[in-house]
Design a protein around this motif. Structure first.
Motif, PDB file in Angstrom:
ATOM      1  N   SER A 159      -0.564   5.026   9.733  1.00 10.12           N
ATOM      2  CA  SER A 159      -0.418   4.454  11.081  1.00 10.12           C
ATOM      3  C   SER A 159      -1.636   3.615  11.441  1.00 10.12           C
ATOM      4  CB  SER A 159      -0.229   5.558  12.134  1.00 10.12           C
ATOM      5  OG  SER A 159       1.021   6.182  11.971  1.00 10.12           O
ATOM      6  N   GLY A 160      -2.834   4.165  11.193  1.00 11.85           N
ATOM      7  CA  GLY A 160      -4.055   3.415  11.506  1.00 11.85           C
ATOM      8  C   GLY A 160      -4.113   2.112  10.729  1.00 11.85           C
ATOM      9  N   LEU A 161      -3.696   2.181   9.464  1.00 15.59           N
ATOM     10  CA  LEU A 161      -3.715   0.986   8.619  1.00 15.59           C
ATOM     11  C   LEU A 161      -2.667  -0.028   9.097  1.00 15.59           C
ATOM     12  CD1 LEU A 161      -4.970  -0.338   6.108  1.00 15.59           C
ATOM     13  CD2 LEU A 161      -3.175   0.754   4.743  1.00 15.59           C
ATOM     14  N   ILE A 212      -1.277  -0.394  12.043  1.00 18.81           N
ATOM     15  CA  ILE A 212      -1.560  -0.977  13.364  1.00 18.81           C
ATOM     16  C   ILE A 212      -2.655  -2.033  13.260  1.00 18.81           C
ATOM     17  CG2 ILE A 212      -2.435  -0.466  15.682  1.00 18.81           C
ATOM     18  CD1 ILE A 212      -1.192   2.416  15.206  1.00 18.81           C
ATOM     19  N   SER A 213      -3.679  -1.738  12.433  1.00 17.22           N
ATOM     20  CA  SER A 213      -4.794  -2.680  12.350  1.00 17.22           C
ATOM     21  C   SER A 213      -4.546  -3.785  11.323  1.00 17.22           C
ATOM     22  CB  SER A 213      -6.097  -1.934  12.015  1.00 17.22           C
ATOM     23  OG  SER A 213      -5.971  -1.248  10.791  1.00 17.22           O
ATOM     24  N   THR A 265      -0.722   9.622   9.430  1.00 16.07           N
ATOM     25  CA  THR A 265      -1.794   9.240  10.357  1.00 16.07           C
ATOM     26  C   THR A 265      -2.611   8.096   9.764  1.00 16.07           C
ATOM     27  OG1 THR A 265      -3.564  10.716   9.532  1.00 16.07           O
ATOM     28  CG2 THR A 265      -1.970  11.661  11.057  1.00 16.07           C
ATOM     29  N   ILE A 266      -2.937   8.217   8.482  1.00 18.30           N
ATOM     30  CA  ILE A 266      -3.731   7.187   7.814  1.00 18.30           C
ATOM     31  C   ILE A 266      -2.925   5.890   7.735  1.00 18.30           C
ATOM     32  CG2 ILE A 266      -4.751   6.575   5.573  1.00 18.30           C
ATOM     33  CD1 ILE A 266      -5.362   9.697   5.355  1.00 18.30           C
ATOM     34  N   HIS A 312       2.718  14.939  12.624  1.00 18.55           N
ATOM     35  CA  HIS A 312       2.460  13.513  12.392  1.00 18.55           C
ATOM     36  C   HIS A 312       3.750  12.759  12.097  1.00 18.55           C
ATOM     37  CE1 HIS A 312      -1.509  15.021  12.455  1.00 18.55           C
ATOM     38  NE2 HIS A 312      -1.460  15.543  11.243  1.00 18.55           N
ATOM     39  N   ARG A 357      -1.253  14.531   6.125  1.00 15.25           N
ATOM     40  CA  ARG A 357      -1.855  13.543   7.025  1.00 15.25           C
ATOM     41  C   ARG A 357      -1.556  12.094   6.678  1.00 15.25           C
ATOM     42  NH1 ARG A 357      -1.940  17.996   9.694  1.00 15.25           N
ATOM     43  NH2 ARG A 357      -3.401  19.518   8.851  1.00 15.25           N
ATOM     44  N   GLY A 369      -3.468   1.995  -3.126  1.00 13.47           N
ATOM     45  CA  GLY A 369      -2.894   3.315  -2.919  1.00 13.47           C
ATOM     46  C   GLY A 369      -3.928   4.336  -2.508  1.00 13.47           C
ATOM     47  N   MET A 370      -3.468   5.304  -1.746  1.00 15.14           N
ATOM     48  CA  MET A 370      -4.355   6.398  -1.356  1.00 15.14           C
ATOM     49  C   MET A 370      -3.617   7.734  -1.430  1.00 15.14           C
ATOM     50  SD  MET A 370      -6.342   7.367   2.176  1.00 15.14           S
ATOM     51  CE  MET A 370      -7.115   5.790   2.478  1.00 15.14           C
ATOM     52  N   HIS A 371      -4.210   8.644  -2.188  1.00 17.23           N
ATOM     53  CA  HIS A 371      -3.708  10.014  -2.310  1.00 17.23           C
ATOM     54  C   HIS A 371      -4.548  10.824  -1.323  1.00 17.23           C
ATOM     55  CE1 HIS A 371      -3.570  13.796  -5.139  1.00 17.23           C
ATOM     56  NE2 HIS A 371      -2.685  13.896  -4.180  1.00 17.23           N
ATOM     57  N   SER A 372      -4.034  11.041  -0.142  1.00 14.48           N
ATOM     58  CA  SER A 372      -4.897  11.569   0.921  1.00 14.48           C
ATOM     59  C   SER A 372      -4.875  13.098   0.973  1.00 14.48           C
ATOM     60  CB  SER A 372      -4.543  10.927   2.264  1.00 14.48           C
ATOM     61  OG  SER A 372      -3.365  11.464   2.806  1.00 14.48           O
ATOM     62  N   ILE A 373      -4.803  13.657   2.142  1.00  9.33           N
ATOM     63  CA  ILE A 373      -4.855  15.116   2.276  1.00  9.33           C
ATOM     64  C   ILE A 373      -3.547  15.630   2.873  1.00  9.33           C
ATOM     65  CG2 ILE A 373      -7.337  15.493   2.259  1.00  9.33           C
ATOM     66  CD1 ILE A 373      -7.346  15.120   5.273  1.00  9.33           C
ATOM     67  N   VAL A 432       0.848  -1.194   0.000  1.00  8.57           N
ATOM     68  CA  VAL A 432       0.000   0.000   0.000  1.00  8.57           C
ATOM     69  C   VAL A 432       0.884   1.245   0.000  1.00  8.57           C
ATOM     70  CG1 VAL A 432      -1.889   1.233   1.133  1.00  8.57           C
ATOM     71  CG2 VAL A 432      -1.711  -1.254   1.384  1.00  8.57           C
TER      72      VAL A 432
END
Lengths: 333, 560
Positions: free
Chosen positions: A79-81, A83-84, A76-77, A106, A73, A66-70, A47
């Motif tokens: 990290s959440g991914l 960890i889970s 942060t996204i 961050h 940040r 893939g994610m083109h976020s903001i 990812v």
């Protein structure tokens, strides 16, 4: 597990790449695409998460998740991914504005936690996407659209910042040096926890030639202090020696070769890596490249999940009915 | 024993003292003992933002109000029938709320010249006649407690700390509360400190005995159990009900619960409660800030978890951009706003319902989200399940608008049986040819939830406008129009129950319509108006966006 045999093509998406001609991002993309088959991870488990900026378009060009976020940040996204979903290999793509200005908080917290994400920081020392304002890594006095009389801000040294944030893996490479960048990516992937890789990246439109000193054949050998584990740290003309608790730059020949600092990426003392990081200045006349620090430290996600599995092992998995009927209850007939 | 017992149908008690006096604990215990007796009840804690304001000052007064009755009640009560004031500051802060004739129990030991002057009393109100229209019991709570504990090897200061248990014992005698639960609570709490345990138990018992033996208290009171539907009950606060509802949603959906949160009053208890339940596979992530908290929750949702973030108004303001990203990515996400007084820092420990427009519109662009509002503390459990159902079915951010009043307030909750709980099972997208990440379900308009790790579904998403079906970047104006409408239609089309109207005669000409935590006060007002012969109906919105489909019809029924 079945053998994964993928090629660069497998990691290349069908999207047209839309960076400016000559942008350093192209060579970084090509190096990463070429490296990914070697990672040995199935495509669906890779990812790429980015923020905002020119470099943050990167995920569109890779045929992985893939994610083109903001703006700022992405850590942060990621990290959440991470960890889970400890089964995933997660890369964060960011730039100097994205990670050191708007997302500075961050970045340092992801590094101190040691979340299992590999952060590729494309440092071009300028804001490209917003068309040429100075960035937090721009040299002081930089004349840009927003600083016609020169910028006043003291720049960040991303490597020093990362080491100060307790990073367990910090490295620097250069966009055009495919071999070196691949080696650094390899080491970062093998590292358990956060990795920060600063990549000097040329912006041909708004900050062209910013890294010429470390890229031109005539000057680079004298400017690049190559850091290789177990070998003396030196350029073609200079080397580093111990000076009390710090390090000092000396001309080769002025001291015996045996006096030179032999690089130890696993040195547990962060002040060693920090001292190394201080040799890169705005002028780039002596720039350490390679891995500054690669030390073992517990990875955050495995600790989080370890707490959960430990308590389940000790007490059994939670039972919903027991939870809902916990505490003082009473019956109404 | 021998003293007369008076029957009452309802009582409102307020415990007030210094924030270090243990008033919240005292109130909690009295509540639990009252709940186990079968009275209906409603509570309201009220505490200062200062953790330890200077002792004995107005700023440091903390209170806990409990309303209990032999019938169903809706609110923690307006005017207390009885005030327990542990010092002059507590008396001064609360006396204005007391109707004439109310009972006041004070710790007279605290009414020293110094303490009185701290809060500006020129004369001792216990002596100057200013309290003549109240029934005042001036009890030496401190000195009696210290005397009772003189046999234990405690310093005077340590002994004084048990005076709240003396007060609890006294009130428990007055209202015939059972003592076993509080005794076992104290044993569990102080089991490892035998001296402190002994002190608390002894103070509690002495308080009880004091009521029974002293002539100052001539009567005690009885409140019969309320008639409530059969079942197993517990007393629950809104924040606990939300946390347990979210755990239930995680268990019923099979999704891992991931809470990203940054501590903020009055939402932090959701983080605290969920942190206790890791054996349910719950992950709690205390982030570096509000933005990281929601970012991590969204990242977890992207990976297939039930992603949740909990905050209060100022935190919601910071999360706006990431909520917008959630709208664009069309991923399930639950955002809890436990509202507090605003604007800015506002009144962190006081309640207000002022974030409605922020919840609805506090983002750039056209960015609709589902908005739900629990109406009572125990309703938070049901709302959590609804938020999870809607978020995972429609792949949309869902906002829960709780507030300080229901978050910290509590009431009896009839615990649902496992078979009453909904099936929240979720299907992720499966490996397929020619996968289209933004191909919508024809019924729900949801896009597939395609989580990393699924072979063949590798795709890229982001905050840039998506092309219909493919999800590729698109700057085409017609496509943007289509997507804006699709996102709005998805939220508008969320299936929710119709609005029910409480109109016993069926022909009321006035309707009282409310939302969120105003349910209790409105219901109490409606009851009281009906008792006066008014023909009035009540309806209450738990679904703010979308509205129930029959809302228009409901509003047309009545003239006002």
């Amino acid at each position: 597990m079945t053998e994964v045999t993928l090629t660069k093509k497998d990691f290349t998406s069908d999207q047209e790449v839309k960076w400016c001609p000559g942008c350093g991002d192209y060579s970084i993309l090509s190096t990463v695409q070429s490296y990914l088959p070697e990672l040995g991870v199935p495509r669906e488990n890779v990812v790429f998460i980015s923020g905002i900026g020119c470099s943050s378009r990167f995920p569109y060009y890779l045929d992985t998740y893939g994610m083109h976020s903001i703006h700022g940040r992405a850590p942060t996204i990621a990290s959440g991914l991470a960890i889970s979903r400890p089964d995933l290999s997660i890369f964060v793509i960011t730039g100097d504005g994205d990670s050191l200005s708007i997302g500075g908080n961050h970045l340092i917290h992801a590094l101190r936690r040691n979340v299992n994400i590999k952060i590729l920081l494309f440092n071009n020392r300028i804001y490209g996407l917003t068309k040429g304002q100075y960035s937090p890594t721009s040299e002081q006095g930089k004349v840009t659209k927003s600083t016609p009389l020169g910028s006043l801000d003291t720049p960040f040294n991303p490597v020093s910042l990362a080491i100060g944030a307790e990073a367990s893996f910090v490295a620097r490479s250069i966009d055009s040096d495919r071999k070196h960048l691949t080696e650094v990516l390899r080491a970062a992937s093998a590292h358990k926890g956060s990795a920060l890789i600063e990549i000097y990246q040329n912006c041909p439109i708004f900050n062209d030639g910013a890294f010429d000193t470390v890229k031109d054949n005539e000057t680079k050998d004298g400017a690049l202090l190559k850091m290789v584990h177990g070998e003396p740290i030196k350029s073609a003309t200079h080397g580093l020696v111990h000076a009390g608790s710090s390090l000092k730059l000396v001309e080769l020949g002025s001291v015996a070769e045996s006096e030179l600092v032999v690089h130890d990426v696993h040195n547990p003392d962060p002040s060693y890596a920090f001292a190394l990081s201080r040799f890169s200045n705005s002028k780039l006349d002596h720039v350490p490249v390679g891995i500054f620090r690669d030390v073992e430290r517990a990875e955050y996600g495995s600790q989080v999940n370890g707490q959960i599995s430990d308590i389940i092992a000790a007490q059994g998995a939670g039972d919903l009915e027991t939870l809902l009927t916990s505490g003082d209850t009473w019956d109404v007939a | 024993m021998g003293k007369p017992v008076v029957s009452l149908d309802q009582v409102t008690i307020r415990f007030a003292g210094d924030s270090g006096d243990g008033m919240q604990l005292t109130g909690d215990r009295f509540t639990m003992d009252t709940a186990s007796l079968g009275n209906d009840l409603s509570t309201l804690p009220n505490y200062p933002a200062e953790i330890r304001a200077p002792q004995g000052t107005f700023a440091g007064v903390s209170s806990f109000q409990l309303h209990f009755a032999d019938h169903l009640i809706q609110t923690p009560g307006d005017a207390p029938d009885i005030l327990v004031a542990m010092n002059p500051a507590a008396l001064m802060a609360n006396i204005k709320d007391l109707p004439r004739g109310a009972t006041i129990i004070v710790d007279q030991d605290e009414f020293t010249t110094r303490n009185l002057s701290k809060v500006g009393y020129e004369a001792n109100p216990l002596e100057d006649g200013s309290l003549d229209s109240y029934k005042v019991h001036a009890v030496g709570l401190t000195s009696l407690t210290v005397a009772a504990l003189s046999g234990l090897s405690l310093s005077r200061k340590e002994a004084e700390r048990s005076k709240n248990m003396f007060a609890l014992g006294l009130l428990s005698w007055m209202y015939h509360r059972p003592t076993e639960a509080t005794e076992s609570f104290l044993k569990a709490k102080f089991g490892k400190k035998p001296e402190i345990l002994a002190a608390n138990l002894l103070a509690y018992k002495t308080g009880w005995n004091y009521g029974e033996t002293t002539e100052d208290f001539a009567v005690s009171y009885e409140i019969a159990p309320a008639k409530m539907p059969a079942g197993k009950y517990r007393n629950i606060s809104g924040n606990t009900a939300l946390a347990h509802g979210l755990i239930a949603a995680s268990q019923l959906s099979g999704l891992k619960l991931f809470l990203g949160s940054y501590p903020i009053t009055p939402a932090s208890d959701i983080l605290h409660e969920l942190s206790k339940h890791k054996k349910f596979g719950v992950i709690t992530f205390q982030a570096e800030d509000e933005i990281a908290a929601i970012g991590a929750a969204l990242g977890a949702a992207y990976g297939g978890a039930l992603g949740i973030t909990a905050t209060s108004g100022p935190g919601l303001a910071l999360k706006g951009e990431t909520i917008g990203l959630g709208v664009m990515l069309e991923l399930p996400l639950i955002i809890i706003d436990v509202q507090r007084g605003g604007p800015s820092t506002g009144l962190p420990t006081k309640t207000e319902q002022a974030d409605l427009l922020q919840a609805m519109y506090g983002r750039n662009g056209e960015s609709p989200v589902v908005v739900l509002a629990p109406s009572t503390p125990s309703d938070c459990f049901a709302i959590a399940l609804e938020a999870a159902r809607i978020a995972t079915t429609y792949r949309v951010p869902v906002m829960i608008l709780s507030d300080g009043y229901i978050a910290n307030g509590s009431e009896p909750w009839k615990i649902p049986s496992m078979s009453e709980l909904p099936d929240l099972h979720v299907e992720f997208a499966k490996t397929q040819e020619d996968f289209l990440p933004y191909l919508r379900d024809t019924k729900t308009l949801a896009r597939p939830w395609a989580i990393p790790g699924t072979k063949g579904l590798e795709h890229r998403i982001g905050g840039v406008e998506k092309a219909d079906k493919t999800g590729a970047i698109s700057y085409d104006p017609m496509n943007h129009d289509l997507m804006v409408r699709a996102r709005a239609a998805k939220v508008a089309g969320v299936e929710i129950p119709e609005l029910t109207v409480d109109d016993p005669k069926g022909d009321a000409d006035v309707l009282l319509l409310g939302w969120g935590s105003t349910f209790g006060p409105i219901a109490a007002a409606v009851e009281s108006l009906r008792a006066n012969g008014e023909n009035i109906a009540q309806a209450h919105l738990r679904y703010i966006n979308p509205f129930p489909k029959n809302l228009g019809k409901v509003l047309e029924r009545t003239q006002r």
